[in-house]
Structure formats: C-alpha cells, structure tokens
Design an enzyme around this catalytic site. Sequence first.
Site, PDB file in Angstrom:
ATOM      1  N   LYS A  13       0.833  -1.207   0.000  1.00 60.42           N
ATOM      2  CA  LYS A  13       0.000   0.000   0.000  1.00 60.42           C
ATOM      3  C   LYS A  13       0.868   1.258   0.000  1.00 60.42           C
ATOM      4  O   LYS A  13       0.665   2.166  -0.800  1.00 60.42           O
ATOM      5  CB  LYS A  13      -0.930   0.009   1.230  1.00 60.42           C
ATOM      6  CG  LYS A  13      -1.840  -1.214   1.298  1.00 60.42           C
ATOM      7  CD  LYS A  13      -2.773  -1.180   2.496  1.00 60.42           C
ATOM      8  CE  LYS A  13      -2.089  -1.223   3.837  1.00 60.42           C
ATOM      9  NZ  LYS A  13      -1.400  -2.499   4.133  1.00 60.42           N
ATOM     10  N   ARG A  88      -9.336   0.215   9.431  1.00 68.02           N
ATOM     11  CA  ARG A  88      -8.840  -1.138   9.687  1.00 68.02           C
ATOM     12  C   ARG A  88      -9.867  -1.962  10.447  1.00 68.02           C
ATOM     13  O   ARG A  88      -9.608  -3.121  10.729  1.00 68.02           O
ATOM     14  CB  ARG A  88      -7.568  -1.057  10.523  1.00 68.02           C
ATOM     15  CG  ARG A  88      -6.272  -1.270   9.718  1.00 68.02           C
ATOM     16  CD  ARG A  88      -5.142  -1.074  10.700  1.00 68.02           C
ATOM     17  NE  ARG A  88      -3.915  -1.707  10.364  1.00 68.02           N
ATOM     18  CZ  ARG A  88      -2.870  -1.078   9.839  1.00 68.02           C
ATOM     19  NH1 ARG A  88      -2.960   0.173   9.475  1.00 68.02           N
ATOM     20  NH2 ARG A  88      -1.738  -1.721   9.652  1.00 68.02           N
ATOM     21  N   ARG A 127      11.599  -5.524   4.829  1.00 68.96           N
ATOM     22  CA  ARG A 127      11.299  -4.108   4.576  1.00 68.96           C
ATOM     23  C   ARG A 127      12.276  -3.197   5.316  1.00 68.96           C
ATOM     24  O   ARG A 127      12.683  -3.477   6.437  1.00 68.96           O
ATOM     25  CB  ARG A 127       9.879  -3.789   5.044  1.00 68.96           C
ATOM     26  CG  ARG A 127       9.564  -2.295   4.986  1.00 68.96           C
ATOM     27  CD  ARG A 127       8.091  -2.018   4.997  1.00 68.96           C
ATOM     28  NE  ARG A 127       7.424  -2.438   6.218  1.00 68.96           N
ATOM     29  CZ  ARG A 127       6.100  -2.389   6.377  1.00 68.96           C
ATOM     30  NH1 ARG A 127       5.321  -1.952   5.410  1.00 68.96           N
ATOM     31  NH2 ARG A 127       5.552  -2.781   7.515  1.00 68.96           N
ATOM     32  N   ARG A 160      11.656  -1.595  10.923  1.00 66.90           N
ATOM     33  CA  ARG A 160      10.630  -1.346  11.931  1.00 66.90           C
ATOM     34  C   ARG A 160      10.615  -2.481  12.952  1.00 66.90           C
ATOM     35  O   ARG A 160      10.737  -3.639  12.583  1.00 66.90           O
ATOM     36  CB  ARG A 160       9.250  -1.259  11.266  1.00 66.90           C
ATOM     37  CG  ARG A 160       8.922   0.128  10.753  1.00 66.90           C
ATOM     38  CD  ARG A 160       7.705   0.151   9.872  1.00 66.90           C
ATOM     39  NE  ARG A 160       6.525  -0.497  10.443  1.00 66.90           N
ATOM     40  CZ  ARG A 160       5.324  -0.513   9.857  1.00 66.90           C
ATOM     41  NH1 ARG A 160       5.157   0.101   8.685  1.00 66.90           N
ATOM     42  NH2 ARG A 160       4.305  -1.126  10.415  1.00 66.90           N
ATOM     43  N   ARG A 171       0.308  -9.447  13.513  1.00 70.18           N
ATOM     44  CA  ARG A 171      -0.365  -8.427  12.688  1.00 70.18           C
ATOM     45  C   ARG A 171      -1.213  -9.071  11.589  1.00 70.18           C
ATOM     46  O   ARG A 171      -2.283  -8.575  11.253  1.00 70.18           O
ATOM     47  CB  ARG A 171       0.678  -7.479  12.072  1.00 70.18           C
ATOM     48  CG  ARG A 171       1.270  -6.538  13.124  1.00 70.18           C
ATOM     49  CD  ARG A 171       2.595  -5.960  12.687  1.00 70.18           C
ATOM     50  NE  ARG A 171       2.473  -5.097  11.536  1.00 70.18           N
ATOM     51  CZ  ARG A 171       3.452  -4.886  10.665  1.00 70.18           C
ATOM     52  NH1 ARG A 171       4.609  -5.483  10.798  1.00 70.18           N
ATOM     53  NH2 ARG A 171       3.255  -4.078   9.664  1.00 70.18           N
TER      54      ARG A 171
HETATM   55  P1  ADP Z   1       2.188  -1.917   3.227  1.00 69.42           P
HETATM   56  O1  ADP Z   1       2.215  -0.403   3.185  1.00 69.42           O
HETATM   57  O2  ADP Z   1       0.972  -2.492   2.548  1.00 69.42           O
HETATM   58  O3  ADP Z   1       2.396  -2.490   4.600  1.00 69.42           O
HETATM   59  P2  ADP Z   1       4.742  -1.677   1.805  1.00 69.42           P
HETATM   60  O4  ADP Z   1       4.395  -0.798   0.665  1.00 69.42           O
HETATM   61  O5  ADP Z   1       5.505  -1.089   2.923  1.00 69.42           O
HETATM   62  O6  ADP Z   1       3.400  -2.435   2.361  1.00 69.42           O
HETATM   63  O7  ADP Z   1       5.517  -2.951   1.223  1.00 69.42           O
HETATM   64  C1  ADP Z   1       6.019  -3.961   2.106  1.00 69.42           C
HETATM   65  C2  ADP Z   1       7.393  -4.402   1.625  1.00 69.42           C
HETATM   66  O8  ADP Z   1       7.270  -5.110   0.385  1.00 69.42           O
HETATM   67  C3  ADP Z   1       8.355  -3.255   1.357  1.00 69.42           C
HETATM   68  O9  ADP Z   1       9.638  -3.712   1.717  1.00 69.42           O
HETATM   69  C4  ADP Z   1       8.250  -3.022  -0.166  1.00 69.42           C
HETATM   70  O10 ADP Z   1       9.469  -2.522  -0.712  1.00 69.42           O
HETATM   71  C5  ADP Z   1       7.975  -4.442  -0.670  1.00 69.42           C
HETATM   72  N1  ADP Z   1       7.063  -4.486  -1.827  1.00 69.42           N
HETATM   73  C6  ADP Z   1       6.005  -3.675  -2.099  1.00 69.42           C
HETATM   74  N2  ADP Z   1       5.382  -4.057  -3.240  1.00 69.42           N
HETATM   75  C7  ADP Z   1       6.052  -5.156  -3.683  1.00 69.42           C
HETATM   76  C8  ADP Z   1       5.892  -6.038  -4.829  1.00 69.42           C
HETATM   77  N3  ADP Z   1       4.898  -5.870  -5.703  1.00 69.42           N
HETATM   78  N4  ADP Z   1       6.767  -7.058  -4.970  1.00 69.42           N
HETATM   79  C9  ADP Z   1       7.752  -7.249  -4.045  1.00 69.42           C
HETATM   80  N5  ADP Z   1       7.969  -6.461  -2.976  1.00 69.42           N
HETATM   81  C10 ADP Z   1       7.129  -5.428  -2.778  1.00 69.42           C
HETATM   82  P1  AMP Z   2       1.110   0.345   9.387  1.00 69.82           P
HETATM   83  O1  AMP Z   2       2.166   1.394   9.283  1.00 69.82           O
HETATM   84  O2  AMP Z   2      -0.113   0.648   8.561  1.00 69.82           O
HETATM   85  O3  AMP Z   2       1.640  -1.056   9.158  1.00 69.82           O
HETATM   86  O4  AMP Z   2       0.602   0.376  10.897  1.00 69.82           O
HETATM   87  C1  AMP Z   2       1.472   0.079  11.982  1.00 69.82           C
HETATM   88  C2  AMP Z   2       0.674  -0.051  13.276  1.00 69.82           C
HETATM   89  O5  AMP Z   2       0.025   1.190  13.585  1.00 69.82           O
HETATM   90  C3  AMP Z   2      -0.449  -1.091  13.267  1.00 69.82           C
HETATM   91  O6  AMP Z   2       0.015  -2.413  13.530  1.00 69.82           O
HETATM   92  C4  AMP Z   2      -1.354  -0.552  14.386  1.00 69.82           C
HETATM   93  O7  AMP Z   2      -0.817  -0.838  15.659  1.00 69.82           O
HETATM   94  C5  AMP Z   2      -1.247   0.962  14.178  1.00 69.82           C
HETATM   95  N1  AMP Z   2      -2.294   1.453  13.247  1.00 69.82           N
HETATM   96  C6  AMP Z   2      -2.102   2.058  12.041  1.00 69.82           C
HETATM   97  N2  AMP Z   2      -3.274   2.368  11.476  1.00 69.82           N
HETATM   98  C7  AMP Z   2      -4.240   1.948  12.337  1.00 69.82           C
HETATM   99  C8  AMP Z   2      -5.663   1.957  12.312  1.00 69.82           C
HETATM  100  N3  AMP Z   2      -6.336   2.457  11.271  1.00 69.82           N
HETATM  101  N4  AMP Z   2      -6.310   1.424  13.371  1.00 69.82           N
HETATM  102  C9  AMP Z   2      -5.663   0.929  14.424  1.00 69.82           C
HETATM  103  N5  AMP Z   2      -4.332   0.865  14.506  1.00 69.82           N
HETATM  104  C10 AMP Z   2      -3.613   1.375  13.471  1.00 69.82           C
END
Ligand code: ADP
Ligand code: AMP
Length: 217
Positions: A13, A88, A127, A160, A171
């Site tokens: 995302k 969420r 990541r 992270r 998660r």
């Molecule tokens: P989200 O925001 O949904 O948690 P991220 O955008 O942070 O996910 O992506 C999670 C990890 O996967 C990051 O390390 C990113 O670089 C990698 N990633 C994102 N899209 C792809 C893809 N299509 N193929 C492989 N790796 C990806």
């Molecule tokens: P993210 O960066 O989206 O992976 O979120 C990291 C963490 O932030 C999650 O595991 C939750 O603990 C908290 N968080 C982010 N967005 C929300 C949401 N919409 N509702 C509740 N917790 C959230």
Amino acid sequence: MLIVLLGPPGAGKGTQAERLVKQFHLSYIATGDILRAAIKSGTALGQEARGYMERGQLVPDEIVVGIVRERLSDPDCAGGAILDGFPRTVAQANSLDRVLGDMGKKLDRVIYIEVEEEELVTRLTGRRVCRDCAANYHIKFNPPKVRNVCDQCGGELYQREDDSLSTVQERLQVYREQTAPLIDYYRGQGIIVVIDGNREIDEIYAEISAALETGSA
Ligand code: ADP
Ligand code: AMP
C-alpha cells in the site's frame, strides 16, 4: 478524489501510494506513519499508541478516527487524498462514512491489494523504511541505490520493530480477524477494485492507476 488503499500489512500500500500521490496530486494520510511520528516526537498520542503498535495490535478506534478526522479537514486534503492503513475495522469504516458525510464528501474508490500470506512475511521481514521521509524499500525486491540510504532524501534506513517475524504473525492475524471484513463492507458499497498484488511493483501500479483514471469499479 478520495481513495482508500486496503490490504494486509506488506501488500504494498505504501509503495503504491508513494507513486499515486504524485500522479494524481493527492494528499497522503497513512495512520501508521502519523502514529510513528507521534512516538518519535514523544507526544501523549505517541505514548498511548506505542504499546499497541509494539505488540502488533490495533490502536483503539477513537484515537485513529480522531487523527483522520483532523487530517481530512486540513486545507491540503481539500483536493483529494489517499488513505493508507485506515480504516482497519468496520467501526472505523462507519466512522469514516460519517465524518465524510458531515463534510459533504464520500469515498470514490477502495483499492484492495490482495497478496498471498507467505509472500507478505517475506516482504515485511525484508522491509526497510527511511527515518526521515518514511519511504519504503525492500532488501531484495526494492533495494535503495546505496545500502541503508534513502534514494529520495538521503535519510538513514531502518527496520521497523514490528516487522520482526513474531510481530508480523500477530499483525497478519489481526488483519484476518478485524480488517478483512472490510472487503465485504466495501463490496456492499460497490466501490471496491480488487488488484492482484502478487506481481511486480510497476505492473500493479499500472493497473491501479488505470482503474483510477477510468473510474471503473
Ligand atoms: P504496506 O504499506 O501495505 O504495509 P509496503 O508498501 O511497505 O506495504 O511494502 C512492504 C514491503 O514489500 C516493502 O519492503 C516493499 O518494498 C515491498 N514491496 C512492495 N510491493 C512489492 C511487490 N509488488 N513485490 C515485491 N515487494 C514489494
Ligand atoms: P502500518 O504502518 O499501517 O503497518 O501500521 C502500523 C501499526 O500502527 C499497526 O500495527 C497498528 O498498531 C497501528 N495502526 C495504524 N493504522 C491503524 C488503524 N487504522 N487502526 C488501528 N491501529 C492502526
């Protein structure tokens, strides 16, 4: 245009949002980024959220709904925004509908990025995130040009704490139980677009941007 990016942690995302905001000139609202910034600056909000985030659990609905309500009324969001990581829970989605209704607005599209669970674990544990601008990388799939240095701002990359294997598993379970029901919620509203996220970043991006340009759901 108001867009929600929906999908499990690691679906991509943030990666897709980074490009979409530029192409479609949208503001970016990522609740996870906002909460991490609050923790970093030591605010009361950050102190309240920290424990939940470290455990991989959701921060209470009232807190995140408050953050989003405030952010949506910022002037830069008047021209449209992408919500990433919010809503969420179904309760958050109901609150969002109410908040937007009060503003005379509604969601245009929910982009649901679907990815296999095994792949999510690989993506999340590899990541890396920029400490300064929150840009996302992956040690194998999307590495920075210089190791541990952000391509965009030169900031330091870090892993992270909640991207450790055990917290990732928690998660993913929280996602299955509390967030996945939103797929049906938005199907019911007829605004969801399902995207196969088990592909290259560029391919996924092309499909999302085409869906937003044509307005097809
Ligand atoms: P989200 O925001 O949904 O948690 P991220 O955008 O942070 O996910 O992506 C999670 C990890 O996967 C990051 O390390 C990113 O670089 C990698 N990633 C994102 N899209 C792809 C893809 N299509 N193929 C492989 N790796 C990806
Ligand atoms: P993210 O960066 O989206 O992976 O979120 C990291 C963490 O932030 C999650 O595991 C939750 O603990 C908290 N968080 C982010 N967005 C929300 C949401 N919409 N509702 C509740 N917790 C959230």
